[in-house]
Structure formats: structure tokens, C-alpha cells
Design an enzyme around this catalytic site. Structure first.
Site, PDB file in Angstrom:
ATOM      1  N   TYR A 108       7.991  -2.300   2.919  1.00  0.00           N
ATOM      2  CA  TYR A 108       7.582  -1.657   1.660  1.00  0.00           C
ATOM      3  C   TYR A 108       6.210  -1.018   1.906  1.00  0.00           C
ATOM      4  O   TYR A 108       5.249  -1.281   1.193  1.00  0.00           O
ATOM      5  CB  TYR A 108       7.461  -2.654   0.503  1.00  0.00           C
ATOM      6  N   ASP A 129       5.099  -6.068   0.789  1.00  0.00           N
ATOM      7  CA  ASP A 129       4.331  -5.682  -0.405  1.00  0.00           C
ATOM      8  C   ASP A 129       5.296  -4.974  -1.363  1.00  0.00           C
ATOM      9  O   ASP A 129       5.237  -3.761  -1.551  1.00  0.00           O
ATOM     10  CB  ASP A 129       3.186  -4.739   0.039  1.00  0.00           C
ATOM     11  N   CYS A 160       2.360  -8.060  -6.828  1.00  0.00           N
ATOM     12  CA  CYS A 160       1.701  -7.705  -8.095  1.00  0.00           C
ATOM     13  C   CYS A 160       2.407  -8.391  -9.260  1.00  0.00           C
ATOM     14  O   CYS A 160       2.190  -8.012 -10.415  1.00  0.00           O
ATOM     15  CB  CYS A 160       1.657  -6.183  -8.271  1.00  0.00           C
ATOM     16  N   GLU A 220      10.036   2.137   4.375  1.00  0.00           N
ATOM     17  CA  GLU A 220       9.762   2.582   3.006  1.00  0.00           C
ATOM     18  C   GLU A 220      10.950   3.417   2.514  1.00  0.00           C
ATOM     19  O   GLU A 220      11.468   4.263   3.247  1.00  0.00           O
ATOM     20  CB  GLU A 220       8.461   3.416   3.000  1.00  0.00           C
ATOM     21  N   GLN A 228      -3.060   2.312  -4.260  1.00  0.00           N
ATOM     22  CA  GLN A 228      -3.632   1.282  -5.131  1.00  0.00           C
ATOM     23  C   GLN A 228      -4.645   1.919  -6.081  1.00  0.00           C
ATOM     24  O   GLN A 228      -5.439   2.753  -5.648  1.00  0.00           O
ATOM     25  CB  GLN A 228      -4.320   0.200  -4.291  1.00  0.00           C
TER      26      GLN A 228
HETATM   27  C1  LIG Z   1       3.550  -2.041  -4.212  1.00  0.00           C
HETATM   28  S1  LIG Z   1       4.031  -0.607  -3.298  1.00  0.00           S
HETATM   29  C2  LIG Z   1       3.252  -0.997  -1.783  1.00  0.00           C
HETATM   30  C3  LIG Z   1       2.794   0.183  -0.977  1.00  0.00           C
HETATM   31  C4  LIG Z   1       1.839  -0.064   0.170  1.00  0.00           C
HETATM   32  N1  LIG Z   1       2.052  -1.307   0.852  1.00  0.00           N
HETATM   33  C5  LIG Z   1       0.392   0.091  -0.266  1.00  0.00           C
HETATM   34  O1  LIG Z   1      -0.379  -0.890  -0.247  1.00  0.00           O
HETATM   35  O2  LIG Z   1       0.011   1.206  -0.623  1.00  0.00           O
HETATM   36  C6  LIG Z   1       5.718  -0.933  -3.057  1.00  0.00           C
HETATM   37  C7  LIG Z   1       6.456   0.110  -2.223  1.00  0.00           C
HETATM   38  O3  LIG Z   1       7.805  -0.338  -1.999  1.00  0.00           O
HETATM   39  C8  LIG Z   1       8.670   0.788  -1.999  1.00  0.00           C
HETATM   40  N2  LIG Z   1      10.044   0.280  -2.233  1.00  0.00           N
HETATM   41  C9  LIG Z   1      10.611  -0.092  -3.397  1.00  0.00           C
HETATM   42  N3  LIG Z   1      11.852  -0.559  -3.209  1.00  0.00           N
HETATM   43  C10 LIG Z   1      12.086  -0.485  -1.863  1.00  0.00           C
HETATM   44  C11 LIG Z   1      13.185  -0.850  -1.035  1.00  0.00           C
HETATM   45  N4  LIG Z   1      14.298  -1.375  -1.554  1.00  0.00           N
HETATM   46  N5  LIG Z   1      13.082  -0.665   0.278  1.00  0.00           N
HETATM   47  C12 LIG Z   1      11.944  -0.143   0.831  1.00  0.00           C
HETATM   48  N6  LIG Z   1      10.859   0.215   0.091  1.00  0.00           N
HETATM   49  C13 LIG Z   1      10.925   0.040  -1.230  1.00  0.00           C
HETATM   50  C14 LIG Z   1       8.096   1.655  -3.112  1.00  0.00           C
HETATM   51  O4  LIG Z   1       8.525   2.998  -2.966  1.00  0.00           O
HETATM   52  C15 LIG Z   1       6.585   1.479  -2.897  1.00  0.00           C
HETATM   53  O5  LIG Z   1       6.061   2.458  -2.025  1.00  0.00           O
END
Ligand SMILES: C[S@@+](CC[C@H](N)C(=O)[O-])C[C@H]1O[C@@H](n2cnc3c(N)ncnc32)[C@H](O)[C@@H]1O
Length: 384
Positions: free
Chosen positions: A254, A316, A343, A275, A227
Site C-alpha cells: 500500500y 499502510d 489510521c 499500490e 499525508q
Molecule cells: C494510507 S495510504 C498509504 C500511502 C503511503 N504509504 C504514504 O504514506 O503516503 C493507503 C494506500 O493504499 C492504496 N490501496 C488501497 N487499497 C489497496 C489495495 N487493495 N491494494 C494495494 N493498494 C491499495 C491506496 O490507493 C493508498 O495509496
């Protein structure tokens, strides 16, 4: 009305995107960086049915930032911070038809990361909806160490650089450059940063630097997600912790580098993180090891691969929100509580309407990106 038309309008309202709103005949006109009460000369940039986008051509924008007129980096610096918070809170209230609070910290120098573009030896941010780059001496949103490094970079020969990412960590700065720099510039850069990556390869310093929330150490590298607003993220994690309380099985979907699950690990018996990004998974595993956490397992997979039941699920996702596969799985799982951190209010709204077995109990806005149009929301959904 058509593109390139010029007219004078009175701004009768303004919105959370930083646009002033005017009306002329049946047309609704959106004019960026204007506020209610302004009378402005505008030039129409596009017309779609009765929706008109225009730019102000007479207004001198009232903002602390000398680059605000041209720079696409932020959208709300021309309104007061109180007004920004009111606009964002009211938008979310209207969209979700639920009362909400807005949690906000510093408006300036909150960003721990910047991506700079380089075109024709000019280092800076893109102009709004353009590929031209606006050069700046200092950005009000960026951490001051990052601003200091940008002044150093401006002296470099950047003719072979395409993009620069700078992150501010506890130990100092990490820089990741796409392109190449001269040996003299590389030598100088080493005086200012702790890690240098060029074209994704570590050429100087430590592979990982850290961000710290209390006793928790989060590793970051050139690729990993963290973040950008640490104070706000730390507060968001406190809210999540309070809402989850203590439970047996938690899913952190995620999970990125595992930051939420790790923050909650003392109160939960077993956590699973899912993830998709391999680099983030590597970072998450290092975070779990370095914080001596024994109850958190990370799985490198797509979010749709969930196949167990949990007491609480936290999602998330990125701005695109949840896929239909994930929504179906969540609807069919038996947890009572689903925490959705988002977001992007539009995809959040869409996904909540598809999560048929849950209702929205609580929503809180976290102003993770002050002065910009972006809104982070923390929502609690419960089984119907
Ligand atoms: C907004 S970030 C949230 C990260 C974490 N929760 C944090 O607060 O630091 C979204 C995450 O979802 C992952 N992501 C995107 N598409 C995905 C999918 N289809 N399956 C699993 N993870 C995914 C991205 O790589 C990223 O790390």
C-alpha cells in the site's frame, strides 16, 4: 428513552471521540463536545438498546473556533491539547493492552490539504452528520495560505461548483475544482495558485508540485495521496527508518506515491512497492526518478498479489485495513518483522488478532490529525 426526549444530565466522563458520557437509569448517553463536570440539557437523537446518542441544547461550547458548535470538521477543540493527547493515548493503551507514547506537533494550521463542499453558493465544511455546509472565514486546522485562498474563493460565483480541493505544496498552492467557474474568476485564481485543475484536467500551471522532507522531493498532483500533516509524517518516517535499520529486501505494501520506501532507500538493498491506484503509481515512479533512486521497484497491483519473501514488510492500508487474502499471505511469509501503520485503531485491532503468527511488540500513537477524533498508530509486530 426515545429520540427527541429532552432531559438534563451530568457528564461523568469523556472520551477520545470528543463525547461527554452520562448515565441515566440503565442508559449510557454520549453527548458530543461536552466534558466531565458539565451539567447539560440534552435532546436525544438516537437510542440503540441502552446506548443513547444526544446533542447538548444548553451548553455554550468552550472553544477557540467560532464555528465549532456546528462544523463537523473537528471534535476535540473543546478540550485542552494535553487532555486530547491523554485521551487518545489512554484509549490505545486500553485497546491494545500495551503501554504507548503519543508523538504530537502543532495543533493548529497543520493541514496541507482541504476538501471544501459547495451548496447553494456556500463554500465550507459539512455540518456533523448532515449535508448542510458551514461557511467559515478561517479554519484553525488549515495552513494559513489555504485559509487566504478560501477568502479569495468566497468572492467567486460558486453556483456551478460542487467541490474544491486545495493542497499546499513547496512552490505554492494547487487547486482542483469539480464544476465550472467564470473566465473572470479563473483569471483572478491564477494570481493566487501555481496549478489549477478543473474536472481533473490541468488548465493552468504545473502538473506536479512538490513536498520536501530534507533532501527528498515528493511530487503531488490533484489526485495523489500525501499525508496531510507533514511534521508528524516526517517524524513517523524517522521512527519507521529506525525500526527497519538496514536490511536486504523490504516490501512497502500500500505504498501510495512511494513516500515511505523512498525515505528508507539508503538503508535497504532492494525495495518493492505495491499500490493499486494508477495515479499514485505514476507519481511514485516520478518520485523514484526525481530522487535518483535505483533500488525501488513499484508494482501496480492489488496488495493480495504478494508472492515473495522479504526481510521486513511495511503495510499502510486505508481505513478499512487488510483483506483476509493479505492477512493469509502475511501469515505464510517468513519475515521476522511486520510494521503496520494504521489510521484506524478498530481495523488495526481486528487485523492484529488475525495475524496469528505475529505478536504486537510495540505501538506508538502519532497525532497526525490533532483536534479530530482520528488516530494514526505505528506498530511493530514480530514473528511468534
Ligand atoms: C494510507 S495510504 C498509504 C500511502 C503511503 N504509504 C504514504 O504514506 O503516503 C493507503 C494506500 O493504499 C492504496 N490501496 C488501497 N487499497 C489497496 C489495495 N487493495 N491494494 C494495494 N493498494 C491499495 C491506496 O490507493 C493508498 O495509496
Amino acid at each position: 428513552m426515545k429520540a427527541k426526549d429532552k432531559l438534563t444530565v451530568s457528564i461523568i466522563d469523556d472520551n477520545h471521540l470528543g463525547n461527554g458520557i452520562a448515565k441515566k437509569d440503565d442508559f449510557i448517553i454520549f453527548v458530543p463536545k461536552t466534558v466531565k463536570g458539565d451539567v447539560v440539557d440534552i435532546e436525544v437523537t438516537s437510542v440503540n438498546k441502552n446506548i443513547v446518542k444526544a446533542k447538548a441544547i444548553s451548553n455554550s461550547v468552550n472553544s477557540k473556533c467560532p464555528y465549532y458548535d456546528r462544523c463537523g470538521g473537528c471534535n476535540l477543540l473543546h478540550v485542552s491539547y494535553d487532555r486530547e493527547k491523554e485521551l487518545k493515548r489512554d484509549y490505545i493503551k486500553r485497546l491494545f493492552k500495551l503501554d504507548t507514547d503519543i508523538i504530537s506537533f502543532d495543533r493548529e494550521h497543520y493541514r496541507n490539504k482541504v476538501t471544501l463542499h459547495v451548496i447553494d453558493n456556500t463554500v465550507g465544511f459539512y455540518e456533523e452528520k448532515s449535508n448542510s455546509v458551514v461557511s467559515f472565514d478561517s479554519c484553525l486546522l488549515l495552513d494559513s495560505d489555504i485559509n487566504n485562498l478560501i477568502s479569495v474563493l468566497k468572492e467567486f460565483d460558486s453556483s456551478n461548483i460542487n467541490e474544491i480541493v486545495i493542497k499546499r505544496a513547496y512552490e505554492g498552492l494547487l487547486i482542483s475544482i469539480k464544476g465550472s467557474i467564470s473566465d473572470i474568476d479563473l483569471k483572478e485564481l491564477k494570481n493566487h495558485v501555481k496549478s489549477i485543475y478543473i474536472n481533473n484536467e490541468l488548465v493552468y500551471g504545473d502538473e506536479y508540485l512538490t513536498i520536501r522532507f530534507g533532501d527528498i522531493v515528493y511530487n503531488i498532483n490533484h489526485e495523489s495521496f500525501f499525508q496531510v500533516n507533514e511534521k508528524c509524517a516526517n517524524s513517523l518516517y524517522d521512527y519507521i527508518k529506525e525500526e527497519v535499520g538496514s536490511c536486504n529486501k523490504l516490501l512497502d505494501l500500500y505504498c501510495g506515491t512511494g513516500s515511505i520506501g523512498i525515505y528508507l532507500s539508503n538503508n535497504v538493498k532492494k525495495i518493492t512497492g505495491i499500490e493499486i491506484n494508477e495515479d499514485s503509481v505514476k507519481c511514485a515512479k516520478k518520485n523514484i526518478k526525481d530522487n535518483n533512486i535505483k533500488n525501488y521497484e513499484i508494482i501496480n497491483a492489488d496488495a493480495s498479489s504478494i508472492n515473495e519473501d522479504y526481510d521486513v514488510v511495511i503495510v499502510d492500508p486505508p481505513r478499512s485495513g487488510l483483506s483476509m487474502d493479505v492477512i493469509d499471505s502475511l501469515n505464510n511469509m517468513n519475515m521476522k518483522k511486520l510494521i503496520y501503520v494504521s489510521c484506524n485503531p478498530s481495523t488495526l485491532k481486528r487485523d492484529i488478532s488475525l495475524l496469528n503468527n505475529f505478536y504486537l511488540k510495540k505501538i506508538t500513537v502519532f497525532n497526525m490529525f490533532p483536534a479530530t477524533r482520528h488516530i494514526e498508530s505505528f506498530t511493530v509486530l514480530e514473528r511468534k
